[in-house]
Design a protein around this motif. Structure first.
Motif, PDB file in Angstrom:
ATOM      1  N   SER A  20      36.599  36.304  48.579  1.00 28.29           N
ATOM      2  CA  SER A  20      37.051  35.730  47.117  1.00 28.29           C
ATOM      3  C   SER A  20      37.913  36.623  46.546  1.00 28.29           C
ATOM      4  CB  SER A  20      35.779  35.369  46.599  1.00 28.29           C
ATOM      5  OG  SER A  20      36.056  35.008  45.434  1.00 28.29           O
ATOM      6  N   ALA A  21      38.803  36.268  45.878  1.00 27.82           N
ATOM      7  CA  ALA A  21      39.729  37.132  45.110  1.00 27.82           C
ATOM      8  C   ALA A  21      39.087  37.139  43.751  1.00 27.82           C
ATOM      9  CB  ALA A  21      40.890  36.421  44.923  1.00 27.82           C
ATOM     10  N   THR A  22      38.376  36.393  43.249  1.00 29.05           N
ATOM     11  CA  THR A  22      37.599  36.314  42.099  1.00 29.05           C
ATOM     12  C   THR A  22      36.400  37.659  42.278  1.00 29.05           C
ATOM     13  OG1 THR A  22      37.800  34.133  41.686  1.00 29.05           O
ATOM     14  CG2 THR A  22      36.132  35.188  40.315  1.00 29.05           C
ATOM     15  N   VAL A  23      35.654  37.677  43.020  1.00 22.54           N
ATOM     16  CA  VAL A  23      34.707  38.607  43.599  1.00 22.54           C
ATOM     17  C   VAL A  23      35.582  40.255  43.635  1.00 22.54           C
ATOM     18  CG1 VAL A  23      32.873  39.575  45.086  1.00 22.54           C
ATOM     19  CG2 VAL A  23      32.941  37.014  44.419  1.00 22.54           C
ATOM     20  N   MET A  24      36.625  40.062  44.359  1.00 25.55           N
ATOM     21  CA  MET A  24      37.394  41.283  44.696  1.00 25.55           C
ATOM     22  C   MET A  24      37.925  41.789  43.405  1.00 25.55           C
ATOM     23  SD  MET A  24      41.026  41.585  46.797  1.00 25.55           S
ATOM     24  CE  MET A  24      41.946  40.595  45.474  1.00 25.55           C
ATOM     25  N   ALA A  25      38.612  41.054  42.465  1.00 24.70           N
ATOM     26  CA  ALA A  25      39.053  41.582  41.175  1.00 24.70           C
ATOM     27  C   ALA A  25      37.818  41.942  40.243  1.00 24.70           C
ATOM     28  CB  ALA A  25      39.941  40.376  40.192  1.00 24.70           C
ATOM     29  N   ARG A  26      36.850  41.100  40.149  1.00 25.69           N
ATOM     30  CA  ARG A  26      35.569  41.941  39.281  1.00 25.69           C
ATOM     31  C   ARG A  26      35.167  42.927  39.861  1.00 25.69           C
ATOM     32  NH1 ARG A  26      30.439  38.510  41.209  1.00 25.69           N
ATOM     33  NH2 ARG A  26      30.722  40.642  42.431  1.00 25.69           N
ATOM     34  N   ASP A  27      34.972  43.341  41.195  1.00 26.89           N
ATOM     35  CA  ASP A  27      34.350  44.346  41.536  1.00 26.89           C
ATOM     36  C   ASP A  27      35.353  45.679  41.421  1.00 26.89           C
ATOM     37  OD1 ASP A  27      32.165  43.275  42.216  1.00 26.89           O
ATOM     38  OD2 ASP A  27      32.598  43.254  44.427  1.00 26.89           O
ATOM     39  N   VAL A  28      36.613  45.691  41.533  1.00 28.63           N
ATOM     40  CA  VAL A  28      37.738  46.358  41.264  1.00 28.63           C
ATOM     41  C   VAL A  28      37.609  46.838  39.689  1.00 28.63           C
ATOM     42  CG1 VAL A  28      39.916  46.907  41.153  1.00 28.63           C
ATOM     43  CG2 VAL A  28      38.980  46.025  43.290  1.00 28.63           C
ATOM     44  N   LEU A  29      37.601  45.923  38.912  1.00 29.34           N
ATOM     45  CA  LEU A  29      37.437  46.232  37.534  1.00 29.34           C
ATOM     46  C   LEU A  29      36.333  46.947  37.041  1.00 29.34           C
ATOM     47  CD1 LEU A  29      39.311  45.710  34.946  1.00 29.34           C
ATOM     48  CD2 LEU A  29      37.873  43.542  34.523  1.00 29.34           C
ATOM     49  N   LYS A  30      35.139  46.460  37.734  1.00 25.64           N
ATOM     50  CA  LYS A  30      33.872  47.127  37.332  1.00 25.64           C
ATOM     51  C   LYS A  30      34.077  48.503  37.756  1.00 25.64           C
ATOM     52  CE  LYS A  30      28.924  46.801  38.046  1.00 25.64           C
ATOM     53  NZ  LYS A  30      28.550  48.155  38.718  1.00 25.64           N
ATOM     54  N   LEU A  31      34.635  49.191  38.803  1.00 22.64           N
ATOM     55  CA  LEU A  31      34.805  50.382  39.169  1.00 22.64           C
ATOM     56  C   LEU A  31      35.884  51.027  38.133  1.00 22.64           C
ATOM     57  CD1 LEU A  31      34.600  52.617  41.383  1.00 22.64           C
ATOM     58  CD2 LEU A  31      36.480  51.603  42.561  1.00 22.64           C
ATOM     59  N   ASP A  68      58.883  36.498  40.866  1.00 21.69           N
ATOM     60  CA  ASP A  68      59.023  35.573  39.881  1.00 21.69           C
ATOM     61  C   ASP A  68      57.978  35.069  39.618  1.00 21.69           C
ATOM     62  OD1 ASP A  68      61.842  36.243  39.786  1.00 21.69           O
ATOM     63  OD2 ASP A  68      62.405  34.489  40.987  1.00 21.69           O
ATOM     64  N   ASP A  69      57.144  34.587  40.677  1.00 23.03           N
ATOM     65  CA  ASP A  69      55.717  34.043  40.472  1.00 23.03           C
ATOM     66  C   ASP A  69      54.759  34.867  39.682  1.00 23.03           C
ATOM     67  OD1 ASP A  69      56.725  31.963  41.903  1.00 23.03           O
ATOM     68  OD2 ASP A  69      55.731  32.476  43.856  1.00 23.03           O
ATOM     69  N   ILE A  70      54.884  36.427  40.031  1.00 23.18           N
ATOM     70  CA  ILE A  70      53.807  37.108  39.357  1.00 23.18           C
ATOM     71  C   ILE A  70      54.227  37.703  37.947  1.00 23.18           C
ATOM     72  CG2 ILE A  70      54.653  39.489  40.481  1.00 23.18           C
ATOM     73  CD1 ILE A  70      50.876  37.908  40.124  1.00 23.18           C
ATOM     74  N   SER A  71      55.612  37.722  37.654  1.00 18.32           N
ATOM     75  CA  SER A  71      56.086  38.318  36.559  1.00 18.32           C
ATOM     76  C   SER A  71      55.263  37.870  35.219  1.00 18.32           C
ATOM     77  CB  SER A  71      57.554  37.916  36.309  1.00 18.32           C
ATOM     78  OG  SER A  71      57.835  36.473  36.143  1.00 18.32           O
ATOM     79  N   PRO A  72      54.890  36.836  35.035  1.00 20.67           N
ATOM     80  CA  PRO A  72      54.189  36.290  33.656  1.00 20.67           C
ATOM     81  C   PRO A  72      52.988  37.160  33.674  1.00 20.67           C
ATOM     82  CG  PRO A  72      55.059  34.239  35.028  1.00 20.67           C
ATOM     83  CD  PRO A  72      54.920  35.437  35.831  1.00 20.67           C
ATOM     84  N   VAL A  99      47.850  43.072  45.786  1.00 21.23           N
ATOM     85  CA  VAL A  99      48.357  43.613  44.354  1.00 21.23           C
ATOM     86  C   VAL A  99      48.672  42.218  43.415  1.00 21.23           C
ATOM     87  CG1 VAL A  99      49.838  44.964  42.870  1.00 21.23           C
ATOM     88  CG2 VAL A  99      49.070  45.978  44.884  1.00 21.23           C
ATOM     89  N   ARG A 100      49.338  41.528  43.974  1.00 24.81           N
ATOM     90  CA  ARG A 100      49.785  40.035  43.076  1.00 24.81           C
ATOM     91  C   ARG A 100      48.081  39.515  42.821  1.00 24.81           C
ATOM     92  NH1 ARG A 100      52.824  38.809  47.484  1.00 24.81           N
ATOM     93  NH2 ARG A 100      51.764  36.629  47.683  1.00 24.81           N
ATOM     94  N   ASP A 101      47.330  39.381  43.632  1.00 23.04           N
ATOM     95  CA  ASP A 101      45.889  38.669  43.402  1.00 23.04           C
ATOM     96  C   ASP A 101      45.366  39.274  42.302  1.00 23.04           C
ATOM     97  OD1 ASP A 101      46.396  36.490  45.065  1.00 23.04           O
ATOM     98  OD2 ASP A 101      45.057  37.415  46.543  1.00 23.04           O
TER      99      ASP A 101
END
Length: 381
Positions: A359-370, A54-58, A22-24
């Motif tokens: 890759s987190a970049t590919v993971m996030a891209r594919d999830v967003l596309k869905l 704290d790291d992810i809050s921004p 989830v953080r990624d």
């Protein structure tokens, strides 16, 4: 241009792989211009998890909401659903993404309640193992799997984080009657860097939750057997927190290992990895554990049980794999890793191969596309 989305991730425990996942996603999607929030349990986690929040809050423009979410199903779930509904209704998300069994129930039930009120929201579910770890032959397993099948009616899409998870779902619950997609867990570019081993390192470390499902007891047992195999005392650390910590401490004392296996609380992964060249993952059940991907990206040797999606990362014929729930076979691999010259180079996959798939970049891209496809929005992301 694609519309900015309001995305809320629901899960129970802010510990381990789900929290990392989830953080990624939150970071990647926030950087892409979307508004992201988290809803999770208020009773789980410690100082280390607070640092991670704290790291992810921004990146959490929709904020962090923590409410009591019990681990087991019970009457308390009604209060959790009502509290969650009021919070989520006010946040007005476009996407409710549930992670793990409890998170999946929250996202799908509350998302469906919002739809009754003609509020458009995508309901997405990622199991992360969770309910799929239950046996088909147990009463609890039958109830959980029956519930998962019924909840498909309240779901717009299932995401599987590895092939093993898809196959387990089809075997235990059935072929999905709704849209489903394989999107591998991924880690970020900053994770792909060698982490040097400290001069006071130990032979082996276990990093993770201290509960039987993850196999800390197998680690202790296999460590003792490894010492007998190599004919000399060794050293190890168990790093993490969990409900069974005292049990493992007692186990080590009873076996005379208290001075050779240390215990440390959960810490940042780069600090943990600096303590050994060899990472042991003795789980009895897994989906696609981040610890394996993180260790490989850090150029560490991984010794793991052949469960879940681990062979998809290490390679199905890797010498780093041991049979599940078998301390003697685990000890065999542990002994080989410290006695055979060049073992790591032969047994571990190339870092570039891991980077090309996980890759987190590919993971996030594919999830967003869905998400966008479910909502009927443009997908030029």
């Amino acid at each position: 241009m694609a519309k900015p989305l309001r995305i809320l991730h629901c899960f129970r425990s802010p510990i381990g792989g789900i929290f990392r996942h989830v953080r990624d996603l939150a970071e990647e999607h926030s950087k892409a211009g979307h508004e992201v929030g988290i809803l999770c349990d208020s009773m789980t986690g410690g100082d280390y998890e607070e640092e991670l929040f704290d790291d992810i809050s921004p990146f959490l423009s929709l904020g962090l909401t923590r409410i009591p979410i019990a681990r087991s199903a019970g009457l308390a779930d009604a209060a959790t659903l009502w509290s969650g509904y009021k919070t989520i209704k006010n946040l007005r998300p476009d996407v409710l993404h549930g992670h793990g069994a409890k998170g999946g129930v929250l996202a799908r039930v509350i998302g469906s309640a919002l739809r009754v009120n003609r509020y458009r929201v995508a309901r997405v579910y990622t199991a992360h193992g969770g309910s799929l770890h239950f046996s088909r032959s147990s009463l609890a397993g039958l109830l959980v799997h029956w519930s998962e099948r019924r909840l498909e009616r309240l779901t717009d899409a299932l995401i599987f984080i590895c092939n093993f998870e898809r196959q387990a779902y089809e075997k235990k619950i059935g072929v999905p009657t709704i849209r489903s997609q394989l999107i591998y867990n991924g880690i970020g570019e900053r994770d792909f860097r060698p982490i040097p081993t400290r001069s006071d390192s130990v032979h082996f470390i276990y990093v993770g939750m201290l509960r039987d499902l993850k196999g800390p007891d197998l680690f202790v047992d296999a460590f003792a057997r490894t010492e007998r195999r190599v004919g000399r005392p060794l050293s190890a650390l168990m790093i993490g927190d969990g409900p069974d910590r005292e049990k493992y401490e007692t186990m080590m004392v009873e076996r005379g290992l208290g001075r050779r296996i240390g215990m440390l609380p959960a810490m940042r992964i780069d600090e943990a990895f600096a303590m050994s060249r060899n990472i042991v993952v003795p789980s009895r059940a897994e989906s696609m554990p981040y610890i394996v991907l993180e260790a490989l990206a850090a150029s560490k040797a991984v010794i793991a049980t052949r469960v879940g999606g681990i062979p998809e990362a290490l390679g199905r014929t890797s010498a780093g794999l041991a049979e599940p729930d078998d301390a003697d076979d685990l000890a065999r691999v542990m002994a080989e890793s410290i006695t055979e010259p060049g073992w790591q180079e032969r047994a571990m996959p190339q870092v570039k191969a891991i980077q090309s798939v996980f890759s987190a970049t590919v993971m996030a891209r594919d999830v967003l596309k869905l998400y966008n496809e479910i909502l009927g929005f443009p997908v030029d992301i």
